[in-house]
Design a protein around this motif. Structure first.
Motif, short mmCIF file in Angstrom:
data_model
loop_
_atom_site.label_atom_id
_atom_site.label_comp_id
_atom_site.label_asym_id
_atom_site.label_seq_id
_atom_site.Cartn_x
_atom_site.Cartn_y
_atom_site.Cartn_z
N UNK A 109 0.83 -1.20 0.00
CA UNK A 109 0.00 0.00 0.00
C UNK A 109 0.86 1.26 0.00
N UNK A 110 1.95 1.21 0.78
CA UNK A 110 2.84 2.38 0.85
C UNK A 110 3.59 2.56 -0.46
N UNK A 111 4.00 1.45 -1.06
CA UNK A 111 4.77 1.52 -2.31
C UNK A 111 3.89 1.68 -3.54
N UNK A 112 2.57 1.53 -3.38
CA UNK A 112 1.67 1.53 -4.54
C UNK A 112 1.77 2.80 -5.40
N UNK A 113 1.91 4.00 -4.83
CA UNK A 113 2.07 5.18 -5.71
C UNK A 113 3.27 5.05 -6.66
N UNK A 114 4.39 4.49 -6.18
CA UNK A 114 5.55 4.26 -7.04
C UNK A 114 5.23 3.22 -8.12
N UNK A 115 4.58 2.12 -7.68
CA UNK A 115 4.26 1.03 -8.60
C UNK A 115 3.24 1.50 -9.65
N UNK A 116 2.26 2.28 -9.21
CA UNK A 116 1.25 2.81 -10.13
C UNK A 116 1.89 3.67 -11.21
N UNK A 117 2.83 4.49 -10.79
CA UNK A 117 3.52 5.36 -11.75
C UNK A 117 4.33 4.54 -12.75
N UNK A 118 4.96 3.47 -12.27
CA UNK A 118 5.81 2.66 -13.14
C UNK A 118 4.99 1.80 -14.11
N UNK A 119 3.84 1.26 -13.63
CA UNK A 119 3.07 0.32 -14.45
C UNK A 119 1.76 0.91 -14.97
N UNK A 120 1.46 2.16 -14.60
CA UNK A 120 0.26 2.87 -15.07
C UNK A 120 -1.01 2.08 -14.73
N UNK A 121 -1.16 1.73 -13.46
CA UNK A 121 -2.29 0.93 -13.01
C UNK A 121 -3.54 1.79 -12.84
N UNK A 122 -4.71 1.23 -13.17
CA UNK A 122 -5.99 1.90 -12.94
C UNK A 122 -6.46 1.59 -11.51
N UNK A 123 -7.45 2.36 -10.98
CA UNK A 123 -7.97 2.03 -9.65
C UNK A 123 -8.48 0.60 -9.54
N UNK A 124 -9.15 0.10 -10.58
CA UNK A 124 -9.65 -1.27 -10.54
C UNK A 124 -8.50 -2.28 -10.49
#
Length: 428
Positions: free
Chosen positions: A30-45
């Protein structure tokens, strides 16, 4: 060899540390998710699906781990579980897209599944009835403390070395714990060479049957254990409790960033506050239950009054958090909610220990915990869908609060005196 009178507290210290590591590892994503989201371009779903995948393996192995703890002893189960989830925590650093992260996270849940149930079995084996709730509270308090430490530790490591390094560091710590546990622990006090006869007598005081090793325990059909009303009802209520917990754990960091506009560094610090208060809640909840039991002699009442009252307060605060505009007020109200939520937790594990004989605690607790942790599959994904379709977090908070109220009412109405419960004591 010198025998100690209080070796059970050494065992409890090890369980406390295990829970810290467990929750740091669990909250790290959860803490790392902003980094991971930026790297993999994840959607909320997609983020919700990744959060939920953990609980597919976790919910099943809560039950499997509890059954194995009854069958083979909690020492062996905890050793394998900690080693397995630590390795998988490290493998998270090797994830390279949405699907690889989803698979690793699901397997990670398999490793973590047995921990709470097996720890509860260990407490049942090592502690007398009069100390049981506070021992559960101390053990489980390591969870929110780990959650509090996860923000600063994982956030700092992610900013300094990259998010992958954080998972590798936590993997190493878990493996060190597994080695220490294997060398220091036994499944029951009578198996340990450092435990005195006086301590064994204290642990067995007020029990209908003394603590038995896995080899000594009679075999009871699994269905006979898990189909008891007290086990089923407590599991459904714990589902509602866990829905709030996992909603907070998986989505509150993103809520602060997306809806309240705070930066990642501030989020890592702010999200620690509810966990710290939750740590105090766990400790106080266990002591409060034991105190009420001591003063009234009513074992069931001491569990129910704490659980119902505190869960109702937590549920109302969770629902209110989604309506608060100011970020400081949101954090304060959420902190109060998590504090009262954690006050509730020792009552669940105390109720399940009261409901069945000691040699069935792992199986019954594992089923209760597995049923409850299906909420971990539902809550993150449902919240992600709600956010994506409504464009707001308020409905997610309201649903979590409503389920909390339902969980409290279920216990108040349907949990009664189990046949295996020991007779009430005279008030002190």
């Amino acid at each position: 060899m010198h025998k100690k009178k209080n070796y059970r507290w050494t065992i409890l210290t090890m369980l406390f540390i295990a829970m810290i590591i467990n929750y740091v590892d669990r909250a790290a994503l959860s803490i790392a998710m902003p980094f991971i989201t930026q790297e993999y371009h994840l959607t909320p779903s997609e983020k919700g699906m990744i959060f939920s995948s953990f609980f597919i393996g976790y919910a099943l192995f809560c039950f499997v781990g509890g059954y194995l703890a009854d069958r083979y002893g909690p020492k062996r189960v905890l050793t394998y579980a900690m080693s397995g989830w630590s390795i998988l925590c490290g493998l998270t650093a090797l994830a390279f897209n949405f699907w690889s992260l989803l698979i690793v996270r699901a397997l990670f849940g398999v490793g973590e599944g047995p921990v709470s149930t097996t720890a509860n079995k260990t407490v049942n084996n090592w502690f007398p009835i009069k100390e049981r709730a506070r021992a559960i509270g101390i053990n489980q308090a390591g969870g929110p403390l780990g959650g509090a430490l996860a923000g600063p530790i994982v956030g700092f490591l992610a900013l300094w070395l990259g998010w992958r390094a954080a998972f590798i560091v936590m993997a190493v710590l878990g493996l060190i714990w597994a080695v220490c546990w294997f060398r220091m622990a036994t499944s029951t006090p009578q198996e340990h060479p450092k435990v005195s006869a006086d301590e064994i007598a204290l642990i067995n005081a007020e029990r209908d049957v003394p603590v038995m090793t896995a080899a000594e325990a009679p075999r009871t059909p699994v269905l006979e254990i898990i189909m008891q009303r007290s086990v089923l009802v407590t599991g459904v209520s714990l589902f509602c409790y866990n829905y709030i917990l996992y909603f907070f754990m998986t989505w509150f960091p993103s809520y602060l960033i997306d809806a309240k506009g705070i930066d990642l560094k501030s989020m890592s610090i702010v999200t620690s506050l509810p966990w710290l208060v939750g740590t105090v809640g766990f400790l106080c909840g266990g002591m409060l239950i034991d105190y009420i039991y001591k003063r009234t002699g009513k074992q069931l009442f001491s569990r129910k009054v704490v659980l119902v009252t505190c869960l109702l307060i937590a549920a109302c605060c969770i629902a209110l958090t989604g309506q608060v505009e100011d970020v400081t007020q949101s954090v304060v109200v959420m902190t109060v909610a998590i504090g009262f939520l954690m006050l509730t937790a020792p009552a669940y594990w105390s109720l399940i220990q009261d409901a069945v004989p000691g040699h069935q605690v792992g199986t019954a607790g594992g089923f209760m915990h597995g049923l409850a942790n299906l909420s971990g599959i539902v809550a993150p994904t449902a919240t992600g869908i709600i956010i994506q379709t409504s464009g707001t977090y308020a409905s997610g908070f309201a649903l979590a609060g409503g389920l909390g109220i339902l969980g409290a009412l279920i216990v108040a109405i349907f949990v009664g005196q189990p046949k295996s419960l020991t007779p009430s004591l005279s008030p002190a």
